[in-house]
Scaffold this active site. Structure first.
Site, PDB file in Angstrom:
ATOM      1  N   ARG A  13      60.130  45.187  43.595  1.00  0.00           N
ATOM      2  CA  ARG A  13      61.098  46.152  42.472  1.00  0.00           C
ATOM      3  C   ARG A  13      61.145  47.737  42.986  1.00  0.00           C
ATOM      4  NH1 ARG A  13      61.047  50.588  39.821  1.00  0.00           N
ATOM      5  NH2 ARG A  13      59.021  49.929  38.971  1.00  0.00           N
ATOM      6  N   ASP A  14      59.940  47.788  42.998  1.00  0.00           N
ATOM      7  CA  ASP A  14      59.683  49.646  43.067  1.00  0.00           C
ATOM      8  C   ASP A  14      59.470  49.392  45.005  1.00  0.00           C
ATOM      9  OD1 ASP A  14      59.674  52.207  42.921  1.00  0.00           O
ATOM     10  OD2 ASP A  14      57.387  51.573  42.127  1.00  0.00           O
ATOM     11  N   HIS A 205      50.195  53.764  36.859  1.00  0.00           N
ATOM     12  CA  HIS A 205      51.150  53.635  38.713  1.00  0.00           C
ATOM     13  C   HIS A 205      51.700  54.644  39.058  1.00  0.00           C
ATOM     14  CE1 HIS A 205      55.454  52.135  39.702  1.00  0.00           C
ATOM     15  NE2 HIS A 205      55.260  53.385  39.884  1.00  0.00           N
ATOM     16  N   HIS A 207      51.472  56.840  42.937  1.00  0.00           N
ATOM     17  CA  HIS A 207      52.096  56.137  44.496  1.00  0.00           C
ATOM     18  C   HIS A 207      51.246  57.637  45.248  1.00  0.00           C
ATOM     19  CE1 HIS A 207      56.294  55.497  43.671  1.00  0.00           C
ATOM     20  NE2 HIS A 207      55.755  55.163  42.429  1.00  0.00           N
ATOM     21  N   CYS A 238      60.962  56.403  45.356  1.00  0.00           N
ATOM     22  CA  CYS A 238      62.164  55.758  44.245  1.00  0.00           C
ATOM     23  C   CYS A 238      63.106  56.895  44.715  1.00  0.00           C
ATOM     24  CB  CYS A 238      61.727  56.796  42.838  1.00  0.00           C
ATOM     25  SG  CYS A 238      62.923  56.645  41.492  1.00  0.00           S
ATOM     26  N   ASN A 247      53.831  53.622  46.476  1.00  0.00           N
ATOM     27  CA  ASN A 247      52.838  52.930  45.519  1.00  0.00           C
ATOM     28  C   ASN A 247      51.643  52.765  46.336  1.00  0.00           C
ATOM     29  OD1 ASN A 247      55.720  51.300  44.845  1.00  0.00           O
ATOM     30  ND2 ASN A 247      54.917  52.053  43.364  1.00  0.00           N
TER      31      ASN A 247
HETATM   32  N1  COA Z   1      73.433  46.441  35.301  1.00  0.00           N
HETATM   33  C1  COA Z   1      74.949  46.539  35.527  1.00  0.00           C
HETATM   34  N2  COA Z   1      75.790  47.191  35.394  1.00  0.00           N
HETATM   35  C2  COA Z   1      75.586  48.097  34.559  1.00  0.00           C
HETATM   36  C3  COA Z   1      74.815  48.517  34.113  1.00  0.00           C
HETATM   37  C4  COA Z   1      73.518  47.163  34.146  1.00  0.00           C
HETATM   38  N3  COA Z   1      72.606  47.397  33.515  1.00  0.00           N
HETATM   39  N4  COA Z   1      75.037  49.128  33.246  1.00  0.00           N
HETATM   40  C5  COA Z   1      75.700  49.886  33.095  1.00  0.00           C
HETATM   41  N5  COA Z   1      76.593  49.295  34.440  1.00  0.00           N
HETATM   42  C6  COA Z   1      77.848  49.454  34.660  1.00  0.00           C
HETATM   43  C7  COA Z   1      79.225  50.176  33.912  1.00  0.00           C
HETATM   44  O1  COA Z   1      79.728  47.757  33.657  1.00  0.00           O
HETATM   45  C8  COA Z   1      79.958  50.227  34.884  1.00  0.00           C
HETATM   46  O2  COA Z   1      80.977  49.147  35.349  1.00  0.00           O
HETATM   47  P1  COA Z   1      82.243  50.528  36.140  1.00  0.00           P
HETATM   48  O3  COA Z   1      82.116  51.211  36.900  1.00  0.00           O
HETATM   49  O4  COA Z   1      82.773  48.501  36.686  1.00  0.00           O
HETATM   50  O5  COA Z   1      82.990  49.641  34.315  1.00  0.00           O
HETATM   51  C9  COA Z   1      78.916  51.300  35.714  1.00  0.00           C
HETATM   52  O6  COA Z   1      77.932  50.072  35.697  1.00  0.00           O
HETATM   53  C10 COA Z   1      79.040  52.828  34.563  1.00  0.00           C
HETATM   54  O7  COA Z   1      78.260  52.302  33.121  1.00  0.00           O
HETATM   55  P2  COA Z   1      77.876  52.977  32.733  1.00  0.00           P
HETATM   56  O8  COA Z   1      77.229  52.232  31.095  1.00  0.00           O
HETATM   57  O9  COA Z   1      78.692  54.427  32.069  1.00  0.00           O
HETATM   58  O10 COA Z   1      76.389  53.706  33.183  1.00  0.00           O
HETATM   59  P3  COA Z   1      75.940  55.093  33.728  1.00  0.00           P
HETATM   60  O11 COA Z   1      76.815  55.416  35.602  1.00  0.00           O
HETATM   61  O12 COA Z   1      75.972  56.115  33.462  1.00  0.00           O
HETATM   62  O13 COA Z   1      74.435  54.321  34.644  1.00  0.00           O
HETATM   63  C11 COA Z   1      72.475  53.089  34.215  1.00  0.00           C
HETATM   64  C12 COA Z   1      73.526  54.399  33.730  1.00  0.00           C
HETATM   65  C13 COA Z   1      71.467  53.366  33.498  1.00  0.00           C
HETATM   66  C14 COA Z   1      73.780  51.928  34.576  1.00  0.00           C
HETATM   67  C15 COA Z   1      72.505  53.290  34.871  1.00  0.00           C
HETATM   68  O14 COA Z   1      71.873  55.466  35.543  1.00  0.00           O
HETATM   69  C16 COA Z   1      70.989  53.110  36.610  1.00  0.00           C
HETATM   70  O15 COA Z   1      71.794  51.936  36.351  1.00  0.00           O
HETATM   71  N6  COA Z   1      70.309  53.838  36.210  1.00  0.00           N
HETATM   72  C17 COA Z   1      68.843  52.888  37.181  1.00  0.00           C
HETATM   73  C18 COA Z   1      68.417  53.689  38.463  1.00  0.00           C
HETATM   74  C19 COA Z   1      66.580  52.934  38.665  1.00  0.00           C
HETATM   75  O16 COA Z   1      66.683  51.596  38.516  1.00  0.00           O
HETATM   76  N7  COA Z   1      65.722  53.460  39.191  1.00  0.00           N
HETATM   77  C20 COA Z   1      64.595  52.726  39.204  1.00  0.00           C
HETATM   78  C21 COA Z   1      63.525  53.502  38.097  1.00  0.00           C
HETATM   79  S1  COA Z   1      62.593  54.283  39.136  1.00  0.00           S
HETATM   80 ZN    ZN Z   2      57.154  53.940  40.592  1.00  0.00          ZN
END
Ligand code: COA
Ligand code: ZN
Length: 303
Positions: A13-14, A205, A207, A238, A247
């Site tokens: 994942r990371d 965790h 890095h 990230c 990591n």
């Molecule tokens: N899985 C799949 N699709 C998702 C989703 C999820 N968990 N959450 C939101 N979506 C989709 C929505 O359905 C929407 O799709 P559309 O444009 O086709 O209608 C779109 O994403 C936007 O949704 P919204 O609720 O407005 O989300 P956002 O744009 O504010 O983003 C997150 C919020 C949380 C979904 C997004 O910031 C994200 O996925 N972040 C993860 C970052 C990450 O993984 N970081 C690594 C860890 S260090």
């Molecule tokens: Zn990390």
């Protein structure tokens, strides 16, 4: 000093979330299979985040049902949509993620810290009702420093950690997302966090951006922390944290623990093979120091 050590392998994942080239699901599965064969018991396999934000892990629906039996697998969940996707697949170990820096949380999941905690409280209630024996981790990223805001007051990190425990997570993983921490900071943070939550709820965790991760593990171990994240070969970074290096490499962690008399049940040779195979696909060499030492001993390391 902690003695029963848990290693959470976060490479799939990371590590892989940060790769530019698309990695076929079958390759990810054989990587995870190799990690399981090496003896890793806890693996964070993927995330159920928006595929627009993290395209590399957009195959979670294909990956999850095909995971090899054996290890305990967990997945990163940002919101209700992610939890629904995970529950549909029978996921019973989830990791929620926030941070101690407002800017980082905003850039990572498009919420404030308080919003994230409110969302998570609902997710935890839903998850516990659907999976009463499920397990929940809460990440506090940027626990020491944020790529946008700089130094983070350890009291902020402790505060977020306590709120996560209050809303019902089983474990809090404190993330040195950009790999800046040194042992004195780990000692200071651990002291403050353990005033708020029990030490056996804490994971670190690290890095290894600046080569301080193993020193930090030793410091945390001495203060009773027994759970550490790492990634095979030192994969990682990230996409939302400029400057984040890989990591802590699992090989380096296993080498260090085993040689310190703390058994891990991980086969270092098999683990090295797992890393070499995935890094070959990625077209580069593992950054794990114990891996480089092996290559150099066998005469295959370019000088
Ligand atoms: N899985 C799949 N699709 C998702 C989703 C999820 N968990 N959450 C939101 N979506 C989709 C929505 O359905 C929407 O799709 P559309 O444009 O086709 O209608 C779109 O994403 C936007 O949704 P919204 O609720 O407005 O989300 P956002 O744009 O504010 O983003 C997150 C919020 C949380 C979904 C997004 O910031 C994200 O996925 N972040 C993860 C970052 C990450 O993984 N970081 C690594 C860890 S260090
Ligand atoms: Zn990390």
């Amino acid at each position: 000093m902690a003695r029963n050590i848990r290693i959470v392998e976060v490479g799939p994942r990371d590590g892989l979330q940060n790769e530019k080239s698309s990695i076929p699901t079958a390759i990810k599965l054989s990587f995870i299979d190799a990690l399981a064969s090496a003896g890793l018991r806890e693996i964070e396999a993927t995330s159920f985040v928006s595929p627009k934000w993290v395209p590399q892990l957009g195959d979670a629906e294909q990956l999850w049902p095909a995971l090899p039996p054996g290890p305990l697998y967990s997945a990163l969940i940002p919101n209700a949509k992610g939890l629904a996707r995970a529950i549909d697949l029978g996921v019973d170990r989830i990791a929620l993620f926030t941070a101690s820096s407002e800017t980082f949380v905003q850039r990572n999941i498009n919420m404030s810290i308080e919003q994230s905690l409110a969302v998570f409280a609902d997710l935890i209630a839903e998850f516990r009702s659907r999976k009463p024996s499920g397990w929940i981790r809460g990440y506090v990223s940027t626990a020491f420093e944020c790529p946008y805001e700089g130094w983070i007051d350890p009291r902020n990190t402790a505060n977020v950690a306590k709120k996560l425990v209050d809303i019902g997570v089983d474990e809090v993983a404190l993330g040195d997302t950009i790999g800046v921490a040194v042992p004195a900071e780990v000692a200071a943070l651990t002291k403050i966090v353990t005033e708020a939550i029990p030490v056996d709820r804490i994971a670190y965790h690290f890095h290894d951006t600046r080569g301080t991760a193993i020193a930090n593990v030793l410091q945390a171990l001495e203060l009773g922390v027994g759970c550490f994240d790492s990634s095979a070969g030192g994969l990682g970074g990230c996409p939302f944290a400029p400057g984040a290096g890989g990591n802590l490499a699992t090989e380096d962690l296993v080498y260090f623990l085993e040689r310190s008399g703390l058994p891990t049940k991980v086969d270092l040779y098999r683990l090295s093979q797992a890393s070499l195979a995935i890094f070959e696909v990625l077209g580069r060499s593992p950054s794990a120091k114990s891996q480089l030492a092996q290559l150099s001993l066998s005469g295959t390391c370019p000088t």
